[in-house]
Enzyme design. Structure first.
Site, short mmCIF file in Angstrom:
data_model
loop_
_atom_site.label_atom_id
_atom_site.label_comp_id
_atom_site.label_asym_id
_atom_site.label_seq_id
_atom_site.Cartn_x
_atom_site.Cartn_y
_atom_site.Cartn_z
N GLN A 29 3.31 2.14 13.84
CA GLN A 29 3.19 3.29 12.94
C GLN A 29 1.81 3.91 13.09
OE1 GLN A 29 3.45 -0.11 10.21
NE2 GLN A 29 2.81 1.36 8.67
N TRP A 69 0.83 -1.22 0.00
CA TRP A 69 0.00 0.00 0.00
C TRP A 69 0.87 1.26 0.00
CZ3 TRP A 69 -1.46 2.85 4.91
CH2 TRP A 69 -0.46 2.71 5.89
N ASP A 70 2.15 1.10 0.23
CA ASP A 70 3.09 2.23 0.22
C ASP A 70 2.85 3.11 -1.01
OD1 ASP A 70 4.04 0.03 1.74
OD2 ASP A 70 6.09 0.79 1.72
N GLU A 115 1.08 -2.49 12.63
CA GLU A 115 1.27 -3.94 12.68
C GLU A 115 1.62 -4.46 14.06
OE1 GLU A 115 4.03 -4.80 9.54
OE2 GLU A 115 2.58 -4.27 7.98
C1 BGC Z 1 5.23 -1.45 7.34
C2 BGC Z 1 4.17 -1.54 6.27
C3 BGC Z 1 4.81 -1.30 4.91
C4 BGC Z 1 5.99 -2.23 4.71
C5 BGC Z 1 6.72 -1.96 3.42
C6 BGC Z 1 6.35 -2.39 7.03
O1 BGC Z 1 7.36 -2.26 7.98
O2 BGC Z 1 4.68 -1.76 8.61
O3 BGC Z 1 3.15 -0.60 6.50
O4 BGC Z 1 3.87 -1.47 3.92
O5 BGC Z 1 6.89 -2.05 5.76
O6 BGC Z 1 7.26 -0.70 3.40
#
Ligand code: BGC
Length: 813
Positions: free
Chosen positions: A609, A367-368, A496
């Protein structure tokens, strides 16, 4: 940053000293790429490296994920970006002594990555063991104008003394190579790449002759095909001989030169990569040949000119200026340049978390792209934004299948993927992030609002909106508790450190947006363009009653709120957890995910986050200013920022809620994520989401842009210490230059018709023939200082119980 080694320069990243201790970081910082092809900043000599890396977007190998305990619907197909054959290597020997940076006696060393010419340059003067001085200058670029092309040059001149010189230009399949190639490191860090210990690239073709080397491969399991072609030209008045060779895993072009003092040697190395899901290797070899022929005819200088022109155009549309602040200016441009390098020519592929700069996260798309990268692209490089959204559209069929597998209607996009299939083996922090569907819909709506690209909406966009709305309407359920409410259970939000929860606030408000916009779009289409509507309805088997149902789901979406604490809980049960006492957590236990089992983290109120805080940024109209402040003050002290996706969002909401100092601090944290290797893993590649977020923090945060109602509004909050912030925006057919100072905001229509903007509560019709200056009196409330982790002082849940804070003992003591 060490400013002696990396001096400030507004248009370049400059390194004045070679240091083998942080090779991984500098390989990333000096990587060159165009969104399709990427080359890490490995020195030409091709020896010591953290990671010798060359990546072609989407070129991956697959493997069977073996779950120790299996279940229905678990991700099956692992996907890993392949380290494609390395063409960066150009070794130099003088009197048979190899140049090896780590041990060489260097009189001069400078390496620069120039954001305006798009060329990486290195200048070295080497004093050989025999006491001779030799100058070796190199350049490396990946073309923005020609997607498949990279060009390297090397200039060697004996400054003192004559000597036999050997230049060995190579192509090496490092993915499968052994002997002197570096072994894959062992790790247990989820942010790194999966490693496979078997052959990946099966050699199909090798050919060499006439200064050229052509190698062709097929990835063993994914069956993707790849060809790489290299073309050499040497120019010198010295006497020389040459020899070219190729075998399945390498190719070499070796020049033996009797170099005389002051007689220059100039080598041009043109490189082409072509890849495909299924096209035969032979065809790709032909394509490489054609790319090389064209570049050869055009000439290196002219290719460099095209690069300059491409970047001049890019900066004309995308530059953000901070006059009088050269260090910040350099960092801002480095970040924006990285987003260009990750996206510009991605075209039919997605934007990986690390772009094409490193192997981190196995080259997966997350989703970035939609939440962190697309806002920047939408307003500065709309064609690239369109490609990224079209790429999702091409994955829709796979997403429909995935929804069916997960017992849902509509389409469920994979949390992480390269080929469209879910690749996240850990479902709690992966597949459960259903919010990706709404993130895509959100980015799509923003893109259409800003560009007016109705064509895209009618053809691809509406299909994405319909299928994602179907998913939400089917995933959630009705609950009657006095009023009828729509709930969504067992999902994970962006944070997360808390997974598989009921009514995650972020998910619910984003799903509400998705459902409402899908219903509006379809209804508008029915009224305004019945023919188009009929086509869409037929194609998608769309019923009016399901559209009405989406509107009902949106209107009744449950949004958790705790009256006693006065905040929106991140999810239904969030406030029932005890608080993690971050202020007393030792630094050596950070990031938490590398020191605590997920279950330990899940028991606490602690965030990896921004989650609620991100929702407040994306959907600002859904929250009152008081709610924003209360939520921000609650969540900020329990947000670790262990993900680099956090700081930029915290900066934006700190600015909005009046915490200007904090906003600046978080901004710096985001700005220097990679340049100062703040998370210790820049070696895995550029944090592209954070780089895109830097733009959002400047434009949405400090300039206070707000664009949710298809209108451009500003509520500026320029840091007191900043004299000026200047940026560009593309809105429909108009290009704007916006200049923000402490006492005024100025809008200049650079091209296109005048448009209406809003500053604070007032609207202004911009006149294309002269700039509009809006006087400002102050920039909102300013709250000084830090936020105290208030639950430590005692907060009470709605049931009256006290929330307390502690730090669990970690497994490693
Ligand atoms: C983050 C995710 C992100 C992923 C890739 C993870 O550490 O928690 O939100 O999509 O990294 O950048």
């Amino acid at each position: 940053m060490d400013r002696t080694r990396f001096p400030i320069d507004e248009w370049r990243l400059v390194e004045t000293d070679h240091d083998p201790k942080d090779l991984g970081t500098t390989e990333t910082l000096f990587a060159v790429g165009n969104g399709y092809l990427g080359m890490r900043g490995n020195p030409e000599e091709g020896r010591d490296a953290h990671t010798h890396g060359t990546y072609v977007n989407g070129f991956h190998e697959v493997w069977q994920i073996r779950h120790a305990e299996d279940a229905h619907g678990f991700a099956r197909v692992g996907q890993t970006i392949v380290n494609v054959p390395d063409t960066k290597v150009i070794k130099v020997y003088v009197d048979d002594e190899p140049l090896t940076l780590d041990v060489a006696d260097l009189d001069e060393y400078e390496r620069t990555l120039d954001f305006s010419s798009g060329v990486l340059r290195r200048k070295v003067i080497w004093r050989t063991s025999a006491g001779k001085r030799v100058q070796i200058n190199t350049t490396r670029m990946v073309s923005f104008a020609q997607r498949h092309l990279a060009i390297m040059t090397m200039d060697v001149t004996m400054l003192e003394g004559d000597a036999p010189i050997v230049i060995s230009s190579q192509v090496l399949n490092r993915q499968d190579g052994h002997d002197d190639y570096s072994a894959a490191p062992v790790h247990n860090d989820p942010r790194k790449q999966e490693t496979l210990d078997r052959r990946i690239l099966d050699p199909i073709t090798q050919w060499c002759g006439d200064g050229r080397i052509m190698l062709g491969y097929r990835a063993h399991e994914s069956r993707m095909t790849l060809a790489v072609g290299v073309d050499h030209s040497l120019f010198t008045d010295n006497h020389y001989s040459e020899q070219v060779s190729a075998d399945p895993d390498s190719g070499k072009m070796v020049y033996r030169i009797n170099a005389q003092q002051s007689v220059p040697i100039h080598l041009e190395k043109l490189v082409a990569y072509h890849s495909s899901r299924s096209v035969p290797v032979r065809e790709l070899i032909d394509r490489c040949r054609r790319t090389l022929d064209r570049a050869r005819e055009q000439g290196v200088e002219s290719v460099h000119d095209d690069q300059l022109a491409w970047l001049a155009d890019f900066w004309k549309n995308a530059d953000v200026e901070l006059p009088g602040q050269p260090a910040l200016q350099q960092a801002v441009r480095w970040n924006l340049f990285q987003v260009a390098q990750a996206t510009a020519r991605a075209e039919a592929y997605g934007v990986a978390a690390k772009g094409v700069s490193g192997p981190g996260y196995s080259g997966h798309y997350f989703w970035d792209t939609e939440i962190y990268v697309l806002p920047f692209l939408t307003y500065t490089l709309p064609q690239a934004a369109r490609c990224a959204l079209r790429f999702r559209y091409t994955m829709l069929e796979a997403a429909r299948k995935r929804a069916a597998e997960m017992a849902q209607l509509g389409a469920l996009f994979p949390w992480r993927t390269i080929n469209g299939e879910e690749a996240s083996a850990y479902y709690a922090a992966g597949t459960a992030q259903y919010h990706i569907d709404a993130d895509i819909a959100y980015a799509l709506v923003k893109y259409v609002n800003a560009t007016g690209d109705i064509d895209f909406l009618l053809h691809e966009g509406v299909e994405i909106l319909v299928e994602t709305a179907r998913l939400w309407a089917d995933l959630g359920f009705w609950r009657t508790n006095g009023d009828k409410e729509f709930h969504i259970h067992s999902v994970t939000g962006p944070d997360e450190y808390t997974t598989v929860v009921n009514d995650n606030l972020f998910t619910n408000v984003m799903a509400r947006f998705n459902l409402a916009r899908a219903a509006e779009t379809v209804n508008e289409l029915r009224v305004r363009n019945p023919d188009a509507y009929a086509r869409v309805a037929k194609r998608l088997d769309l019923q009016e009653r399901e559209v009405d149902e989406w509107a009902r789901c949106a209107a009744a979406m449950y949004v958790p709120y705790d009256h006693e604490v006065g905040v929106h809980p991140q999810d239904m049960h969030f406030l029932e957890r005890e608080v993690w006492d971050l202020s007393n957590t030792p630094a050596d236990k950070r990031p938490l995910m590398l020191h605590y089992h997920p279950l330990v983290l899940y028991r606490f109120q602690v965030l990896k986050q921004a989650d609620v805080v991100l929702a407040m940024f994306l959907l600002g109209d859904d929250f009152t200013p008081e709610e924003k402040r209360a939520n921000f003050e609650y969540y900020d002290p329990i947000t670790t920022g262990d993900s680099t996706l956090s700081a930029v969002v915290q900066s934006i909401m700190a600015a909005q809620t009046g915490y200007h100092d904090l906003a600046l601090r978080y901004f710096y944290a985001g700005l220097f994520v990679d340049l100062a290797d703040r998370h210790g893993n820049t070696s895995d590649g550029v944090h592209v989401a954070s780089a895109g977020g830097v733009w959002s923090a400047l434009v949405y945060g400090f300039a206070g842009m707000h664009d949710n109602d298809a209108k451009l509004c500003f509520q500026p909050r320029l840091p007191e210490s900043w004299p000026e912030l200047r940026f560009r925006l593309h809105w429909r057919d108009t290009r704007l230059l916006v200049t923000l100072r402490n006492d005024q905001m100025r809008f200049e229509v650079v091209s296109g018709p005048g448009i209406r903007v809003q500053v604070g509560a007032e609207q202004f019709d911009l006149d294309p023939s002269e700039p509009t200056t809006v006087p400002l009196s102050g920039q909102g409330e300013r709250r000084r200082g830090e936020i105290v982790q208030w639950p430590l002082k005692g907060g009470y849940r709605e049931d009256g119980s006290l929330i307390t804070a502690s730090v669990p003992r970690s497994r490693d003591g």
